[in-house]
Motif scaffolding. Sequence first.
Motif, PDB file in Angstrom:
ATOM      1  N   GLU A 302      59.616 -19.754  14.112  1.00 11.67           N
ATOM      2  CA  GLU A 302      59.794 -20.670  15.243  1.00 11.67           C
ATOM      3  C   GLU A 302      58.639 -21.675  15.320  1.00 11.67           C
ATOM      4  O   GLU A 302      58.852 -22.866  15.524  1.00 11.67           O
ATOM      5  CB  GLU A 302      59.853 -19.842  16.521  1.00 11.67           C
ATOM      6  CG  GLU A 302      60.760 -20.433  17.573  1.00 11.67           C
ATOM      7  CD  GLU A 302      60.824 -19.512  18.776  1.00 11.67           C
ATOM      8  OE1 GLU A 302      61.269 -18.358  18.612  1.00 11.67           O
ATOM      9  OE2 GLU A 302      60.401 -19.953  19.861  1.00 11.67           O
ATOM     10  N   ASP A 305      59.101 -24.104  12.606  1.00 12.00           N
ATOM     11  CA  ASP A 305      60.255 -24.947  12.932  1.00 12.00           C
ATOM     12  C   ASP A 305      59.867 -26.051  13.926  1.00 12.00           C
ATOM     13  O   ASP A 305      60.340 -27.183  13.827  1.00 12.00           O
ATOM     14  CB  ASP A 305      61.366 -24.060  13.510  1.00 12.00           C
ATOM     15  CG  ASP A 305      62.737 -24.655  13.256  1.00 12.00           C
ATOM     16  OD1 ASP A 305      62.977 -25.106  12.117  1.00 12.00           O
ATOM     17  OD2 ASP A 305      63.551 -24.695  14.201  1.00 12.00           O
ATOM     18  N   ASN A 306      58.976 -25.706  14.867  1.00 10.55           N
ATOM     19  CA  ASN A 306      58.497 -26.709  15.833  1.00 10.55           C
ATOM     20  C   ASN A 306      57.807 -27.878  15.142  1.00 10.55           C
ATOM     21  O   ASN A 306      57.667 -28.950  15.710  1.00 10.55           O
ATOM     22  CB  ASN A 306      57.490 -26.076  16.809  1.00 10.55           C
ATOM     23  CG  ASN A 306      58.178 -25.100  17.743  1.00 10.55           C
ATOM     24  OD1 ASN A 306      59.391 -25.127  17.882  1.00 10.55           O
ATOM     25  ND2 ASN A 306      57.394 -24.220  18.356  1.00 10.55           N
ATOM     26  N   ARG A 307      57.337 -27.627  13.916  1.00 16.69           N
ATOM     27  CA  ARG A 307      56.662 -28.693  13.150  1.00 16.69           C
ATOM     28  C   ARG A 307      57.563 -29.214  12.033  1.00 16.69           C
ATOM     29  O   ARG A 307      57.092 -29.728  11.020  1.00 16.69           O
ATOM     30  CB  ARG A 307      55.345 -28.155  12.564  1.00 16.69           C
ATOM     31  CG  ARG A 307      54.400 -27.568  13.614  1.00 16.69           C
ATOM     32  CD  ARG A 307      53.829 -28.622  14.560  1.00 16.69           C
ATOM     33  NE  ARG A 307      53.062 -29.618  13.837  1.00 16.69           N
ATOM     34  CZ  ARG A 307      51.785 -29.484  13.492  1.00 16.69           C
ATOM     35  NH1 ARG A 307      51.105 -28.410  13.851  1.00 16.69           N
ATOM     36  NH2 ARG A 307      51.161 -30.422  12.828  1.00 16.69           N
TER      37      ARG A 307
END
Length: 374
Positions: A302, A305-307
Motif C-alpha cells: 500500500e 502503491d501510494n507512490r
Amino acid sequence: MEQIPIAGPWITQREIDYVTDAVTRAWYGNANIYHERFEKAFADYLGVRFAISLPSCTSAIHLSLLALGVGGGDEVIVPDITWIASAAPITYVGATPVFADIDPKTWCLSAESFEKCITSRTKAVIPVDLYGNMPDMAEIQNVAKRHHIPIIEDAAEAIGSEHRGQKAGGFGDTGVFSFHGSKTLTTGEGGMLVTDREDICHRVVFLRDHGREPGDRNFYNTEVAYKYKMSSMQAALGLAQLERIEELITRKRQIFTWYQKQLASVEGVTLNYEPPGTKNTYWMVTVILDQRFGIEKGCLMELMDNRNIHCRPFFHPLSSLPAYENLEQSRRARQRNQKSYQISPYGINLPSALNMTQEKIRYICDVLKSILQQ
Ligand SMILES: Cc1ncc(COP(=O)(O)O)c(C=O)c1O
C-alpha cells in the motif's frame, strides 16, 4: 513519477511482423505453420524431444497429470508457496494436493520436506522454479527416483534458468511453461508442455484435441477429452520472442543487478538468491523484509502503491487460502511448513517489467529505503 507496473513484455518489430504474417497467411493448409516452428524451436532450445503448445501452463499441468494417470484417491506433492495454478489441476483430476515446505534460501520446494510428505498414495510431485530460481533439482530427482514418483517440473516462471548446466523444464517426466503477459517470454496467454517421453507426448496431443488421433480427418473421437489448443497468432508471437530469448533473459538479469546495486547494502532486506551452479532468470525481483521492521507485505504494498509503484505480495501459503480451507492437508501443512509461514508475510515482488529503466529502479529503491527508515 508515472505508474510503474509490476510486469510487462518487450515487443519489437519482429513480433509484430510474425503476428501480422500469421493473421494474414496461417489459415487453410498453412494453419499450423507457426505452431510447428514454435514447438520445434522450443524443444531445440530446451534440449528435449517434444514440445506441445497449449493455451496456458495450467492446462499443461492438467494434461501432465492425466498423461501420468493421476486420478481420484491419489496424492500429489506441491510446494506450499506458489501460484494456485501449480496445484489447482490436482483437484481437476480428483486427486489431493499435499503442501510441502520450501527451502528458506531458494524459496522453492525443500527436498527434505518433499520426502517427508510421501505416502503410499503419492503419484506425482510438482517442484516449482519460483520467480525464476530453481530448487535443488538433483536432490529432488534422487528422492523421486528412490520412491518411484514422476516429476512435473513447473517452470512457468523460469524460462532460460539453469541448474548444473541443464535448462529449467528439462528435469521431470514433463516440464511446463507459461507465456502469460507477465512472463519473460509471452504470447499474451499460452503455455507449453515438454517431455522426452514419447508415450506422454502422444497422450497429451490426443487429449488436447477432444480425444482424436493427430491428423484425424474423420472427426472420430475415441474418448471425451479437452480443447486445449494455442492459436497461430500466439504461436507466431511466441516464436518471435523465443528468437530473442537471450536478449530477454539478459534484460531480466540486468534489472535484478540494478536493484541489487541499490539494495545490497540495506540491512534486513533479502533479495532473490542464486545458488552456486544455478542460473536464476529473476522473473520477479523480490524482497523479504526482516521481521524487526514490523512491516507486513500488505502494508508495504500500500505504501509503495501510494507512490505509484505496483508491487505484488509474495505468494501466500496455499494451505492458508480460503480455497483450500476445508482440506485436511491444509491443516497439516499449516503446522508443518514453518519456513513458508515465516517468510511469506514479509515479502513483496518489485516491478520487474522488461521495459524497466535504471532511473525507475533508483526511484523505487529510494521509496523503499525511505519507508524502512520511518
Ligand atoms: C508457478 C506458476 N505455475 C503455473 C502458472 C500458470 O500459468 P498460466 O497462467 O499460463 O496458466 C503460473 C502463472 O502465473 C505460475 O506462476
